[in-house]
Design an enzyme around this catalytic site. Structure first.
Site, short mmCIF file in Angstrom:
data_model
loop_
_atom_site.label_atom_id
_atom_site.label_comp_id
_atom_site.label_asym_id
_atom_site.label_seq_id
_atom_site.Cartn_x
_atom_site.Cartn_y
_atom_site.Cartn_z
N GLY B 90 5.67 6.19 15.70
CA GLY B 90 6.13 4.63 16.37
C GLY B 90 7.47 5.42 17.28
O GLY B 90 7.78 6.43 17.71
N SER B 123 5.85 12.30 13.81
CA SER B 123 6.25 12.44 14.92
C SER B 123 7.73 11.28 15.12
O SER B 123 8.77 12.04 14.08
CB SER B 123 5.09 11.12 15.97
OG SER B 123 5.77 11.35 16.53
N ALA B 124 8.05 10.81 14.69
CA ALA B 124 9.42 9.68 14.69
C ALA B 124 9.90 10.30 13.33
O ALA B 124 11.33 10.57 13.15
CB ALA B 124 9.39 8.04 14.65
N HIS B 160 5.36 15.72 18.92
CA HIS B 160 4.44 16.35 21.00
C HIS B 160 4.75 16.92 21.35
O HIS B 160 4.85 16.73 22.60
CB HIS B 160 4.12 14.62 20.77
CG HIS B 160 3.71 13.78 20.52
ND1 HIS B 160 2.51 13.25 19.98
CD2 HIS B 160 4.76 12.85 19.48
CE1 HIS B 160 2.41 12.55 19.27
NE2 HIS B 160 3.69 12.34 18.39
N GLU B 196 1.86 19.16 19.10
CA GLU B 196 0.69 18.64 18.46
C GLU B 196 -0.81 19.50 17.40
O GLU B 196 -0.80 20.00 17.80
CB GLU B 196 -0.54 17.54 19.15
CG GLU B 196 0.62 16.21 19.91
CD GLU B 196 -0.30 15.55 20.70
OE1 GLU B 196 -1.87 15.24 20.86
OE2 GLU B 196 0.79 14.81 21.14
#
Lengths: 241, 241
Positions: B90, B123-124, B160, B196
């Site tokens: 997020g 991700s985050a 990413h 990714e």
């Protein structure tokens, strides 16, 4: 604030053109003939000398001499004496940190809002002219003391605004999704997405969209709106925005 | 640190697949059969209930029950009792701010490095596992007290990671240019660009690249290097990096 004059440009270079080529007419119209020397602030890039050379060379062709704040013995004094200010693009976090480190945030605000010194910003230089840098696209390579910025207008800008690529297989958030996430946070101001090629001219209480591309306005809890070049965006300057 | 076990995933969803589909085998291998309940940290998204439902539904199909830290009366106590931790993706700034606001940064570090609690990030959630969030791609929608993060590894990650699009007419910086700008700043650690589809498995002093795509390593003052899935990246765990 009646004296406020700003030219907030989305991007320094447009695809296929040279540095500031796409906005050179607007720059000449903005600084006019009264201003002869412009104070350049190159803090957003690492190589300040090279950056200043580029800005100096370009603005000379438009009839302006350039002093760079990083060449001044006293940066605050340089702002106090400036006839016009231009903050160039690069990394917004680095730029804002350097503005605070050199005690220029309040000084620039005073010069622009009280003394009517014309302020031009490009990309990161447009971000720092607004309420905060919360809507920059840049990587947070350094940490400024706060994200609050110079606050020459009561809204935020997203420069280099980018529409989603329908063919992309990349799963990172789109620009629109990122700005929507900003508006999930309480009391966040509206965000003007300036596509590359567009710029905002502010004169006192009047704001006009200039350039060759549309802008997209994001308001918390409302649907987004598109504005064509030439649009009057003065409503953004009232406190409600 | 010998007990440290981390699974740091670039992205939660791969184009064409469902949530965590592309890494579900690695998740099962990572948490194994000893872990039965995973503590989920949904702080990076605004709607924590919906986010928890999504994680809970997915992890249930892999054989794990999910408790969310936002449903716990005492988040610190929830971390103290956790068998395994998963921090979802997020907005990285929102995530780190909430981790600090809830006093979880030190607690998670202790649990993972001293007690050997397995930590998965996506991700985050991978960004905050590293030295700092200086190399996130996210918009700085809120301001955490510092960019320093949990520090489970001595380098940074760019999740990413995206190669430049040769056909783009957009003039914003490429991802590589942004990371290069980070390395213009003094004493910045190296940055592992996880495309990714890729993820990093850390077990004690051993690090292995997993997944379906290459990773790109940026080291200050050196040329960048590509690594294929299966590569041993344990050298990243030594202090020199």
């Amino acid at each position: 604030i009646m004296k406020r004059r700003l030219l907030l440009v989305s991007n320094s270079t447009l695809h296929g053109g040279g540095y500031l080529d796409h906005c050179q007419q607007q720059i000449k119209d903005f600084f006019g003939k009264q201003v002869t020397r412009i104070l350049f602030i190159p803090y957003a890039l690492h190589d300040r000398d090279a950056y200043t050379r580029m800005a100096r060379d370009k603005l000379k062709t438009l009839g302006y001499e350039v002093d760079s704040v990083h060449e001044a013995a006293d940066p605050v004094e340089a702002v106090r004496k400036a006839e016009g200010i231009f903050i160039g693009g690069g990394n917004t976090f680095r730029l804002l940190k350097n503005l605070y480190d050199n005690n220029l945030v309040t000084e620039i605000r005073t010069r622009v809002l009280q003394d009517g010194v014309p302020y031009m910003g490009s990309s990161a230089g447009s971000n720092v002219a607004t309420v905060s840098i919360n809507t920059t696209n840049d990587m947070p390579i350094v940490c400024p003391p706060t994200f609050s910025a110079i606050g020459l207008v009561p809204f935020n800008i997203n420069p280099h605004y980018l529409d989603p690529d329908p063919h992309s297989r990349h799963m990172g958030e789109t620009r629109e999704q990122r700005i929507m996430q900003y508006h999930e946070e309480p009391e966040t101001p509206c965000v003007l997405g300036l596509r590359e090629g567009s710029m905002l001219l502010v004169e006192g209480h009047k704001a006009t969209l200039l350039g060759s591309t549309q802008a997209r306005l994001f308001q918390r809890g409302k649907t987004t709106t598109e504005y064509a070049p030439g649009s009057d965006l003065s409503f953004l300057l009232t406190d409600a925005h």
